[in-house]
Scaffold this motif. Sequence first.
Motif, PDB file in Angstrom:
ATOM      1  N   TRP A   1     152.723  68.615  47.960  1.00 50.73           N
ATOM      2  CA  TRP A   1     152.746  68.754  46.504  1.00 50.73           C
ATOM      3  C   TRP A   1     151.365  68.702  45.884  1.00 50.73           C
ATOM      4  O   TRP A   1     151.153  69.227  44.792  1.00 50.73           O
ATOM      5  CB  TRP A   1     153.633  67.685  45.875  1.00 50.73           C
ATOM      6  CG  TRP A   1     155.038  67.771  46.329  1.00 50.73           C
ATOM      7  CD1 TRP A   1     155.691  66.904  47.166  1.00 50.73           C
ATOM      8  CD2 TRP A   1     155.981  68.799  46.019  1.00 50.73           C
ATOM      9  NE1 TRP A   1     156.966  67.318  47.385  1.00 50.73           N
ATOM     10  CE2 TRP A   1     157.174  68.493  46.690  1.00 50.73           C
ATOM     11  CE3 TRP A   1     155.936  69.952  45.243  1.00 50.73           C
ATOM     12  CZ2 TRP A   1     158.303  69.277  46.612  1.00 50.73           C
ATOM     13  CZ3 TRP A   1     157.074  70.739  45.164  1.00 50.73           C
ATOM     14  CH2 TRP A   1     158.235  70.402  45.836  1.00 50.73           C
ATOM     15  N   THR A   2     150.393  68.073  46.539  1.00 52.33           N
ATOM     16  CA  THR A   2     149.048  67.972  45.975  1.00 52.33           C
ATOM     17  C   THR A   2     148.160  69.136  46.369  1.00 52.33           C
ATOM     18  O   THR A   2     147.078  69.280  45.830  1.00 52.33           O
ATOM     19  CB  THR A   2     148.371  66.669  46.417  1.00 52.33           C
ATOM     20  OG1 THR A   2     148.290  66.647  47.843  1.00 52.33           O
ATOM     21  CG2 THR A   2     149.128  65.462  45.908  1.00 52.33           C
TER      22      THR A   2
ATOM     23  N   ASP B   1     153.807  54.453  43.170  1.00 52.77           N
ATOM     24  CA  ASP B   1     153.221  54.985  44.398  1.00 52.77           C
ATOM     25  C   ASP B   1     152.142  54.017  44.874  1.00 52.77           C
ATOM     26  O   ASP B   1     151.205  53.707  44.140  1.00 52.77           O
ATOM     27  CB  ASP B   1     152.618  56.362  44.123  1.00 52.77           C
ATOM     28  CG  ASP B   1     152.189  57.081  45.382  1.00 52.77           C
ATOM     29  OD1 ASP B   1     151.849  56.416  46.379  1.00 52.77           O
ATOM     30  OD2 ASP B   1     152.193  58.320  45.365  1.00 52.77           O
TER      31      ASP B   1
ATOM     32  N   THR C   1     155.089  59.779  47.121  1.00 49.37           N
ATOM     33  CA  THR C   1     155.730  60.447  46.000  1.00 49.37           C
ATOM     34  C   THR C   1     155.113  61.836  45.873  1.00 49.37           C
ATOM     35  O   THR C   1     154.229  62.202  46.647  1.00 49.37           O
ATOM     36  CB  THR C   1     155.522  59.688  44.675  1.00 49.37           C
ATOM     37  OG1 THR C   1     154.120  59.689  44.360  1.00 49.37           O
ATOM     38  CG2 THR C   1     156.054  58.283  44.741  1.00 49.37           C
ATOM     39  N   SER C   2     155.532  62.572  44.877  1.00 50.64           N
ATOM     40  CA  SER C   2     154.952  63.896  44.671  1.00 50.64           C
ATOM     41  C   SER C   2     153.498  63.804  44.229  1.00 50.64           C
ATOM     42  O   SER C   2     152.758  64.784  44.313  1.00 50.64           O
ATOM     43  CB  SER C   2     155.753  64.675  43.632  1.00 50.64           C
ATOM     44  OG  SER C   2     155.729  64.004  42.401  1.00 50.64           O
ATOM     45  N   HIS C   3     153.051  62.634  43.790  1.00 52.02           N
ATOM     46  CA  HIS C   3     151.658  62.452  43.388  1.00 52.02           C
ATOM     47  C   HIS C   3     150.738  62.282  44.584  1.00 52.02           C
ATOM     48  O   HIS C   3     149.530  62.477  44.458  1.00 52.02           O
ATOM     49  CB  HIS C   3     151.516  61.224  42.483  1.00 52.02           C
ATOM     50  CG  HIS C   3     152.258  61.342  41.213  1.00 52.02           C
ATOM     51  ND1 HIS C   3     151.807  62.080  40.144  1.00 52.02           N
ATOM     52  CD2 HIS C   3     153.451  60.833  40.820  1.00 52.02           C
ATOM     53  CE1 HIS C   3     152.669  62.012  39.160  1.00 52.02           C
ATOM     54  NE2 HIS C   3     153.693  61.255  39.549  1.00 52.02           N
ATOM     55  N   SER C   4     151.270  61.913  45.763  1.00 50.76           N
ATOM     56  CA  SER C   4     150.413  61.664  46.915  1.00 50.76           C
ATOM     57  C   SER C   4     150.773  62.483  48.150  1.00 50.76           C
ATOM     58  O   SER C   4     150.011  62.492  49.106  1.00 50.76           O
ATOM     59  CB  SER C   4     150.464  60.171  47.285  1.00 50.76           C
ATOM     60  OG  SER C   4     151.770  59.795  47.678  1.00 50.76           O
ATOM     61  N   HIS C   5     151.911  63.174  48.162  1.00 51.65           N
ATOM     62  CA  HIS C   5     152.315  63.939  49.337  1.00 51.65           C
ATOM     63  C   HIS C   5     151.452  65.193  49.467  1.00 51.65           C
ATOM     64  O   HIS C   5     151.249  65.908  48.492  1.00 51.65           O
ATOM     65  CB  HIS C   5     153.794  64.331  49.229  1.00 51.65           C
ATOM     66  CG  HIS C   5     154.351  64.825  50.512  1.00 51.65           C
ATOM     67  ND1 HIS C   5     154.150  66.104  50.959  1.00 51.65           N
ATOM     68  CD2 HIS C   5     155.080  64.202  51.464  1.00 51.65           C
ATOM     69  CE1 HIS C   5     154.744  66.263  52.124  1.00 51.65           C
ATOM     70  NE2 HIS C   5     155.314  65.111  52.443  1.00 51.65           N
TER      71      HIS C   5
END
Length: 85
Positions: free
Chosen positions: A61-62, A16, A54-58
């Motif tokens: 999802w966050t 990411d 990614t799911s770590h920054s969207h």
Amino acid sequence: MREGIHPAYGPVAFRDRSTGDVVVTRSTLVGTRTLDRTVEVDGVTYPVVDVDVTSHSHPFWTGRARELDSEGRVERFRRRYGAGS
């Protein structure tokens, strides 16, 4: 399965760009792109693909997602049909 018609399938690291988090998974990108950059994860070197979201920054999802409503549509809906239960 027939020989010679399937793309190469192997481990690839997706990084990411905004958070720097790395996820190692398997992908067909191994054979379709020339991945000249590599990253080391737990002592193993993988080709790396940099991605924007990614799911770590969207935000969805966050949990940093927010409601954008400049004309009061959400409030009007809640008044008309209730806040929901």
